[in-house]
Design a protein around this motif. Structure first.
Motif, short mmCIF file in Angstrom:
data_model
loop_
_atom_site.label_atom_id
_atom_site.label_comp_id
_atom_site.label_asym_id
_atom_site.label_seq_id
_atom_site.Cartn_x
_atom_site.Cartn_y
_atom_site.Cartn_z
N ARG A 1 0.85 -1.19 0.00
CA ARG A 1 0.00 0.00 0.00
C ARG A 1 0.89 1.25 0.00
NH1 ARG A 1 -4.65 -1.43 4.43
NH2 ARG A 1 -5.76 -2.92 3.14
N PRO A 2 0.98 1.92 -1.14
CA PRO A 2 1.85 3.10 -1.25
C PRO A 2 1.53 4.18 -0.22
CG PRO A 2 1.03 2.46 -3.41
CD PRO A 2 0.33 1.61 -2.40
N ASP A 3 0.25 4.40 0.06
CA ASP A 3 -0.11 5.43 1.04
C ASP A 3 0.40 5.08 2.43
OD1 ASP A 3 -1.35 6.93 -0.91
OD2 ASP A 3 -3.36 6.16 -0.48
N ASP A 4 0.36 3.80 2.79
CA ASP A 4 0.91 3.38 4.08
C ASP A 4 2.42 3.56 4.11
OD1 ASP A 4 -1.64 2.72 4.82
OD2 ASP A 4 -1.30 0.56 4.94
N ALA A 5 3.06 3.33 2.97
CA ALA A 5 4.52 3.52 2.91
C ALA A 5 4.87 4.98 3.14
CB ALA A 5 5.06 3.03 1.57
N HIS B 1 11.69 -2.34 -5.69
CA HIS B 1 11.87 -1.09 -6.42
C HIS B 1 11.22 -1.18 -7.80
CE1 HIS B 1 13.54 2.69 -7.67
NE2 HIS B 1 13.97 2.10 -8.78
N THR B 2 11.44 -2.28 -8.50
CA THR B 2 10.89 -2.44 -9.84
C THR B 2 9.37 -2.53 -9.81
OG1 THR B 2 12.88 -3.57 -10.59
CG2 THR B 2 10.90 -3.92 -11.90
N LYS B 3 8.84 -3.31 -8.89
CA LYS B 3 7.40 -3.55 -8.84
C LYS B 3 6.61 -2.37 -8.25
CE LYS B 3 4.20 -7.30 -7.91
NZ LYS B 3 3.81 -7.58 -9.29
N PHE B 4 7.16 -1.75 -7.21
CA PHE B 4 6.40 -0.74 -6.48
C PHE B 4 7.09 0.62 -6.36
CE2 PHE B 4 5.41 -4.90 -4.47
CZ PHE B 4 4.11 -5.02 -4.94
#
Length: 144
Positions: free
Chosen positions: A57-61, A100-103
């Motif tokens: 979850r990018p927002d959690d990151a 890094h590649t995937k997210f």
């Protein structure tokens, strides 16, 4: 030299266009084809493992929530790979490249459970899928 290089490039383009007309394409060497296949197989295995065990979850990151240490992720990979007969090695560097590649994710070093640990924010560990027996398999008369 420039004229020779340009001529070499144009000859290569001409060969490529002729190969395309014949349905061949670039016709790379076998070593390149094998390396490409290994890379794609590795990516598919890693994606299958990820989809079975984690969610990102990018927002959690961004808000630095839901941290999972690299060690836990790699232990999960090792268990999954063994269960699926995959002998491919996956280490912290490979995990970093995958994330890094995937997210577009980068690992962090934080205090986790009282120790410094490397890992990733925004990762949720998913409960493994459980195969339930049907009532016919159990023989207990349940109808669900």
């Amino acid at each position: 030299e420039a004229a020779g290089i340009l001529r070499w490039m144009l000859e290569g383009l001409q060969a490529l266009l002729q190969n395309r007309e014949n349905g061949i394409g670039l016709n790379p060497p076998r070593e390149v084809q094998a390396a490409t296949k290994n890379y794609l197989d590795a990516q598919d295995s890693r994606t299958a493992w990820w989809d079975d065990h984690f969610i990102y979850r990018p927002d959690d990151a961004k808000s630095r929530k839901n941290f999972v240490p690299t060690a836990i992720m790699l232990a999960s990979w090792n268990e999954w790979a063994e269960a699926n007969g995959i002998e491919m090695k996956f280490d912290a560097i490979g995990l970093g490249e995958f994330m890094h590649t995937k997210f577009g994710a980068a690992n962090d070093r934080v205090r986790h459970d009282g120790k410094l640990a490397r890992g990733y924010f925004g990762v949720l560990k998913v409960m493994p899928k459980i195969e339930y027996e049907t009532s016919d398999q159990r023989g207990d008369g349940c109808s669900d």
